[in-house]
Design a protein around this motif. Structure first.
Motif, short mmCIF file in Angstrom:
data_model
loop_
_atom_site.label_atom_id
_atom_site.label_comp_id
_atom_site.label_asym_id
_atom_site.label_seq_id
_atom_site.Cartn_x
_atom_site.Cartn_y
_atom_site.Cartn_z
N GLU A 1 -0.50 -11.39 -42.50
CA GLU A 1 -0.66 -10.12 -41.81
C GLU A 1 0.04 -10.12 -40.45
O GLU A 1 0.48 -9.08 -39.99
CB GLU A 1 -2.16 -9.83 -41.63
CG GLU A 1 -2.42 -8.41 -41.14
CD GLU A 1 -3.89 -8.09 -41.14
OE1 GLU A 1 -4.66 -8.94 -41.62
OE2 GLU A 1 -4.26 -7.01 -40.65
N TRP B 1 7.39 -7.08 -43.35
CA TRP B 1 7.33 -6.72 -44.77
C TRP B 1 6.66 -5.38 -45.01
O TRP B 1 6.29 -5.07 -46.13
CB TRP B 1 6.62 -7.82 -45.58
CG TRP B 1 5.28 -8.30 -45.07
CD1 TRP B 1 5.04 -9.38 -44.30
CD2 TRP B 1 4.00 -7.70 -45.33
NE1 TRP B 1 3.70 -9.51 -44.04
CE2 TRP B 1 3.04 -8.50 -44.67
CE3 TRP B 1 3.57 -6.58 -46.03
CZ2 TRP B 1 1.67 -8.19 -44.69
CZ3 TRP B 1 2.21 -6.27 -46.04
CH2 TRP B 1 1.28 -7.09 -45.38
N ARG B 2 6.55 -4.59 -43.99
CA ARG B 2 5.94 -3.27 -44.19
C ARG B 2 6.82 -2.40 -45.06
O ARG B 2 6.33 -1.46 -45.70
CB ARG B 2 5.65 -2.61 -42.84
CG ARG B 2 6.89 -2.21 -42.08
CD ARG B 2 6.58 -1.76 -40.66
NE ARG B 2 5.46 -0.82 -40.63
CZ ARG B 2 4.74 -0.56 -39.55
NH1 ARG B 2 4.99 -1.21 -38.42
NH2 ARG B 2 3.77 0.33 -39.59
N TYR C 1 3.38 -8.55 -40.51
CA TYR C 1 3.39 -7.28 -41.22
C TYR C 1 4.64 -6.46 -40.91
O TYR C 1 5.20 -5.81 -41.81
CB TYR C 1 2.15 -6.47 -40.86
CG TYR C 1 2.11 -5.09 -41.48
CD1 TYR C 1 2.16 -4.92 -42.86
CD2 TYR C 1 2.06 -3.95 -40.68
CE1 TYR C 1 2.14 -3.67 -43.43
CE2 TYR C 1 2.03 -2.69 -41.24
CZ TYR C 1 2.07 -2.54 -42.62
OH TYR C 1 2.06 -1.31 -43.18
N ASP C 2 5.08 -6.52 -39.67
CA ASP C 2 6.27 -5.74 -39.33
C ASP C 2 7.48 -6.15 -40.14
O ASP C 2 8.40 -5.37 -40.33
CB ASP C 2 6.58 -5.89 -37.83
CG ASP C 2 5.71 -4.96 -37.02
OD1 ASP C 2 4.95 -4.18 -37.63
OD2 ASP C 2 5.76 -5.03 -35.78
N ARG D 1 -1.07 -2.75 -44.90
CA ARG D 1 -1.28 -3.99 -44.16
C ARG D 1 -2.05 -5.03 -44.98
O ARG D 1 -1.95 -6.22 -44.73
CB ARG D 1 -2.05 -3.66 -42.86
CG ARG D 1 -2.10 -4.81 -41.87
CD ARG D 1 -2.70 -4.38 -40.56
NE ARG D 1 -1.75 -3.67 -39.73
CZ ARG D 1 -0.88 -4.27 -38.91
NH1 ARG D 1 -0.83 -5.57 -38.84
NH2 ARG D 1 -0.05 -3.56 -38.17
N ASP D 2 -2.82 -4.56 -45.98
CA ASP D 2 -3.57 -5.51 -46.81
C ASP D 2 -2.71 -6.08 -47.95
O ASP D 2 -3.23 -6.76 -48.83
CB ASP D 2 -4.82 -4.86 -47.38
CG ASP D 2 -4.49 -3.66 -48.27
OD1 ASP D 2 -3.29 -3.35 -48.41
OD2 ASP D 2 -5.43 -3.05 -48.80
N GLY D 3 -1.43 -5.78 -47.95
CA GLY D 3 -0.54 -6.35 -48.95
C GLY D 3 -0.41 -5.52 -50.21
O GLY D 3 0.29 -5.92 -51.14
#
Lengths: 375, 443
Positions: free
Chosen positions: A354, A360-361, A357-358, A309-311
C-alpha cells in the motif's frame, strides 16, 4: 625343454577344444523309445474275445441292461459360412437392410428454414446491481443460536489513560539575556606537551615533499606567427571547441526542460522486481486462453485498469488501450479474456504494497499470447 | 580545469533531467505472456417454460445446449446443485455476485414458449458474469416443435461464437457410411445424421457398396462413390428428395474420390484408365470433363482450397504417397509434405484455408494430422491402429475421422478431435460407421 612346452600346450589346447566343441560333434541324445505294454494271448483266448462280436446279440451277462437313453437326434451343425452374422447392437438396423430401399423422404425435410426465419433480438433485461453481495436466499442455514435475542452491549471497561509518550520538544527561544561565555582551552589531555618540532619523523613513510610538475613548455612562436590571416579575423565562435558546444547545448536543453513538480512524483518506494513478478503471476493464472479463437490468439492487447488502494481493480475502469496483430473481432475476444483475468484474480485484491500505491494506482497490462498459440 | 568542471556539471544536469523524465508518474506496465488453457466454466439453468406445454422441451433444449458446449472441450458446465441464484423469470435482473461466487464466467438464460398456433419460441441471453454485463443481444428463435433440437443447436452456436469469436458447428449434419455385418461381408449404406449423432436417416439401401460421401457447399447435395454398376462410379444425390443419379458423360471406367468445388458447380475426382489414375474436373452444368494431371503415377483424393484456386491431392509419383498442391486448372504441382518416412494421404483443405488435414501412415500406425498449406508446422493429432479420412467442421477447428479397431472383430467408428490435438471424442452412431463428411452450417 621347448619341445615339451609345445607338447604340453598342444595337449592343453586339444583338451580345451574337445571340451568346447565336443558337445557339437557328439551325437545327439537318442530319442526316447515309447514302450507300450503288450500281453501274449493264445489263439483260443483270441477266438473267445472275438466271438461275441460276430455272434447274434444276446445278453452275455446277467447284469441288467442299462436303460436306453433317448437322446434327441443330433442335427448337423450348419457350416460356418451359413451361420448368421454376429449382429452389432444397432437400434436402427433391426430392419433388414433392404427395408429402406426407398428412404423416408418426408423425415429429411425437417423444418430447417423455420428456425432461422424469425430471429429477433431481444431487449436487455433490467440491469442487476453488479456490486451487490451474493443473495442470501439459498445460503446455507445458520447454526441455531443459543440466545434468540442479541446480547446487550457490555458495559465499557474502565477507561485507562492513554500512555503518555513524551515527544521531543525543541527549546523555545527565550528572551532572557544569554550569558557570554569566555572561550577557554580544553582541559589537559596529556601529561606532557610535545611540540611539532619534537614529533618523531624517522619512521614515517610519507613523502617529505611532493614533486612539482614541470611547467608547460611555451608554445612555439612560429605557430602564432604562421597562423593565416583569416584565422585571426575569424569570429570567436569558430574557435570554440566542439565539446564546449555540446556542453552548451546540453545545458541549454536541461535548462529548457520543464522542472518536475512536486505532487506529480509518486510517493513511496517503487515496486520491487519480486513484487512486479508476483503481480504478473497473479494475473496470468486467471488468463484463460483455452476458449479463444486462433484469431484472438494472434492478438496482443494492452489493457488499462485503475486500482483501488486495497489492491482490487476498478471494474469499470478496465479499458482496451491497444490491440495489435489480429482483427477487430479477435481483439474483442482477447480483451474480454484479459478483462475476465483481471477481475477474477483481483476479486480479493492483488498483493501489492500500500505504501507504493502511487506506483500502481494505474496499471497497463500487456497480454501477449504469442507463447500460447498452437504450434 | 574550469572546462572540466563545466563538462561534469553539464553532463550531470542532463542525466538528472533525463532520469527525472523517466521516473515521471505513469501507469505501471506489466507484460503477461503465459496463461492457462482450461475449459471456461458456464452455467445454464433450465430454460424457463412460459407455459405448461413447453415444460419438457425446455429441459430438453437446455440439455442439448449444455451438451453442445461441453462437447467442444472448451467449456465446463457448473452443476445446477452449485447454483446460488435461481432464474425465475427470463427478464429478471441477473445477480452477478451469485454467479461470480461459483466462478461461472458465462451465464446462459432462456425461455421456451409454445404459442397458441403450435409454434415453439425459444429465447436466450448470454451474460459475461465477471464483466457484469450481457454479452451480445438476446435472440429469439421460432420454429415447429419438431425442430427443437435445431433451435437448441442454434442457441449453442450463438454462445460459442460470442465467447470464442469463431463460428459454431452445432447446427450441422454429417453424412457417413453405416456398416453392418461381419468384417469380410460388410453391408454399407449411405446415412446422414445431426453432428451429435441424433436423427440418423439412411439415404441408400445396402445392396451396393457405397463410399466417400461429400457434401455440396450449401449442404443440399451429396456426392459419393457407388458400386451399383459393378465398379466404382460417382453418383450425385439430392438430400431433400433422396433422388440420385450417375454423373453423365463419364467413360466406363472407374471413377471415385469425388469432391465439390467451393462454388458447387464442379466436381473434382479420380478416374482410372488403363491402370493409371489421374485427377479430372467435371462441370455439373455442362457435363464437360477436363483432365488435370497426366502422370504415370496414381493421383487421387483431390480437394479444393476454399477460394477454389488450388487443389491438394495425393500422389506416389516420388515413389511414396505424398501430398501435392497444384492450380485448380491443372499444371505443375509442388510437393508440400516434407516427411522422409511414412505415407501421406487423403488431404483435405480446411474451410478457413489455413491448414490441410491428412492421414499419415508410418511404422504400422495411422495418424490424423494437420499442416500449413505450404507443408510447414506439421502436427499429428491422433494415433491408432487405423485412423483415416479426415473431414473438417465448418469452423475449421474440429476434425472428424474414421477409427477402426484391430482384429477380426475390429469395427469402424467416428471420432472427432480439436486441431490442438485435445478433446478426442467418439461420435455417437447407432452402429459401425465410417467415411464421415461434415456439412456446412444449415441454412
Amino acid at each position: 625343454m621347448r619341445r615339451s612346452l609345445y607338447a604340453s600346450a598342444g595337449m592343453h589346447i586339444g583338451l580345451i577344444v574337445w571340451v568346447a566343441i565336443g558337445g557339437i560333434v557328439r551325437e545327439s541324445d537318442p530319442v526316447e523309445f515309447q514302450v507300450t505294454g503288450v500281453s501274449i494271448i493264445s489263439t483260443s483266448e483270441f477266438d473267445a474275445m472275438t466271438r461275441p462280436q460276430t455272434a447274434p446279440a444276446a445278453p452275455v451277462t446277467d447284469t441288467p441292461a442299462a436303460p436306453e437313453v433317448t437322446s434327441p437326434t443330433p442335427t448337423p451343425r450348419p457350416p460356418e459360412a451359413e451361420a448368421p452374422a454376429p449382429e452389432v447392437a444397432q437400434p436402427a438396423e433391426t430392419a433388414p437392410p433392404e427395408a429402406e430401399a426407398t428412404p423416408d423422404v418426408a423425415d429429411l425435410q425437417t423444418p430447417q428454414a423455420e428456425v432461422t426465419d424469425d430471429i429477433a433480438a431481444l431487449p436487455s433485461p433490467p440491469q442487476g446491481d453488479p456490486t451487490a453481495a451474493p443473495s442470501a436466499t439459498p445460503t446455507p442455514q445458520e447454526a441455531p443460536r443459543v440466545a434468540p435475542t442479541p446480547a446487550p452491549v457490555p458495559e465499557p471497561e474502565v477507561e485507562t489513560a492513554p500512555d503518555v509518550v513524551e515527544q521531543p520538544t525543541t527549546p523555545e527561544p527565550s528572551d532572557a539575556p544569554v550569558e557570554e561565555v569566555t572561550p577557554s582551552a580544553p582541559e589537559e589531555a596529556t601529561t606532557e606537551i610535545v611540540t611539532e618540532a619534537e614529533e618523531p619523523s624517522a619512521g614515517s613513510i610519507a613523502p617529505q615533499a611532493s614533486v612539482r610538475p614541470t611547467a608547460r613548455p611555451d608554445r612555439p612562436a612560429s605557430v602564432e606567427t604562421a597562423a593565416p590571416a583569416p584565422a585571426e579575423t575569424a569570429p570567436p565562435v569558430a574557435e570554440e571547441d566542439p565539446l564546449a558546444a555540446a556542453i552548451a547545448d546540453a545545458v541549454a536543453e536541461a535548462a529548457s526542460a520543464p522542472a518536475p513538480t512536486g505532487p506529480a512524483q509518486p510517493a513511496g518506494p517503487p515496486l520491487t522486481a519480486g513484487q512486479r513478478d508476483g503481480f504478473r503471476i497473479a494475473v496470468q493464472q486467471c488468463w484463460n486462453v483455452g476458449s479463444l479463437s486462433s484469431d484472438a490468439l494472434q492478438t496482443t492487447v494492452v489493457v488499462g485498469v485503475d486500482m483501488a488502494r486495497d489492491g482490487r481493480p476498478e471494474t469499470g475502469s478496465i479499458r482496451l488501450i491497444e490491440a495489435t496483430g489480429g482483427t477487430n473481432s479477435g481483439a474483442n475476444q482477447a480483451f474480454e479474456a484479459a478483462r475476465r483475468a483481471i477481475i477474477r484474480c483481483g476479486a480479493n485484491g492483488f498483493d501489492l504494497p500500500e505504501e507504493s500505491y502511487d506506483h500502481w494506482r494505474s496499471v497497463e497490462m500487456v497480454f501477449n499470447p504469442e507463447g500460447m498459440r498452437l504450434r | 580545469m574550469i572546462r572540466f568542471l563545466i563538462t561534469c556539471l553539464a553532463v550531470g544536469l542532463a542525466l538528472a533531467t533525463s532520469a527525472m523524465a523517466q521516473s515521471s508518474p505513469g501507469p505501471l506496465r506489466i507484460e503477461i505472456t503465459e496463461g492457462v488453457i482450461e475449459p471456461l466454466p458456464f452455467a445454464a439453468p433450465v430454460f424457463i417454460a412460459e407455459n405448461a406445454a413447453a415444460a419438457d422441451v425446455a429441459q430438453d433444449i437446455t440439455r442439448v445446449i449444455s451438451a453442445d458446449l461441453r462437447g467442444t472441450g472448451l467449456f465446463r458446465e457448473i452443476p445446477s446443485s452449485a447454483y446460488i441464484s435461481t432464474i425465475t423469470s427470463f427478464d429478471s435482473p441477473v445477480q452477478y455476485a451469485d454467479w461470480k461466487a461459483i466462478n461461472a464466467q458465462a451465464l446462459i438464460t432462456g425461455s421456451v414458449e409454445q404459442t397458441a398456433n403450435g409454434q415453439l419460441v425459444v429465447r436466450f441471453r448470454l451474460f459475461d458474469v465477471f464483466a457484469d454485463q450481457q454479452l451480445g443481444e438476446g435472440l429469439q428463435f421460432v420454429g415447429s416443435p419438431d425442430s427443437w433440437r435445431r433451435m437448441a443447436h442454434n442457441v449453442a452456436d450463438q454462445v460459442y461464437e460470442r465467447i470464442t469469436g469463431e463460428g459454431g458447428y452445432f447446427d450441422t449434419r454429417v453424412a457417413f457410411i453405416s456398416e453392418t455385418g461381419p468384417k469380410n461381408a460388410r453391408l454399407k449404406r449411405l446415412a446422414i445424421m445431426d453432428y451429435d449423432g441424433a436423427n440418423v436417416q439412411y439415404l441408400t439401401d445396402s445392396r451396393n457398396i457405397v463410399l466417400a460421401p461429400r457434401f455440396s457447399p450449401n449442404g443440399d447435395r451429396v456426392i459419393f462413390t457407388s458400386y451399383e454398376s459393378g465398379f466404382p462410379r460417382v453418383y450425385l444425390l439430392d438430400v431433400a428428395t433422396v433422388q440420385r443419379r450417375q454423373l453423365e458423360g463419364l467413360p466406363d471406367t472407374m471413377s471415385f474420390a469425388p469432391r465439390f468445388s467451393p462454388d458447387g458447380n464442379r466436381i473434382v475426382y479420380s478416374e482410372e484408365s488403363g491402370g493409371n489414375t489421374d485427377i479430372y474436373l467435371y462441370d455439373l452444368n455442362t457435363g464437360q470433363r477436363t483432365r488435370l494431371t497426366e502422370a504415370p503415377s496414381i493421383e487421387t483424393a483431390p480437394s479444393f482450397s476454399p477460394d477454389g484456386s488450388q487443389i491438394v491431392f495425393e500422389s506416389d509419383r516420388s515413389g511414396r504417397q505424398q501430398i501435392y498442391v497444384m492450380p485448380a486448372s491443372g499444371g505443375e504441382a509442388r510437393r508440400i509434405s516434407q516427411g522422409q518416412v511414412g505415407r501421406y494421404g487423403t488431404p483435405v483443405w480446411s474451410p478457413r484455408g489455413d491448414l490441410i488435414a491428412f492421414t499419415f501412415q508410418n511404422a504400422g500406425r495411422f495418424h490424423i494430422g494437420v499442416m500449413r498449406t505450404d507443408g510447414s508446422e506439421e502436427r499429428l493429432l491422433t494415433a491408432s491402429f487405423l485412423d483415416e479420412g479426415p473431414t473438417w467442421a465448418p469452423n475449421g477447428r474440429v476434425i472428424m475421422f474414421t477409427r477402426e479397431t484391430a482384429g477380426a472383430d475390429g469395427a469402424p467408428a467416428l471420432y472427432s478431435v480439436d486441431i490442438s490435438g485435445r478433446n478426442l471424442q467418439r461420435v455417437a452412431t447407432p452402429g459401425m460407421a465410417s467415411d464421415p463428411a461434415w456439412s456446412p452450417l444449415l441454412p
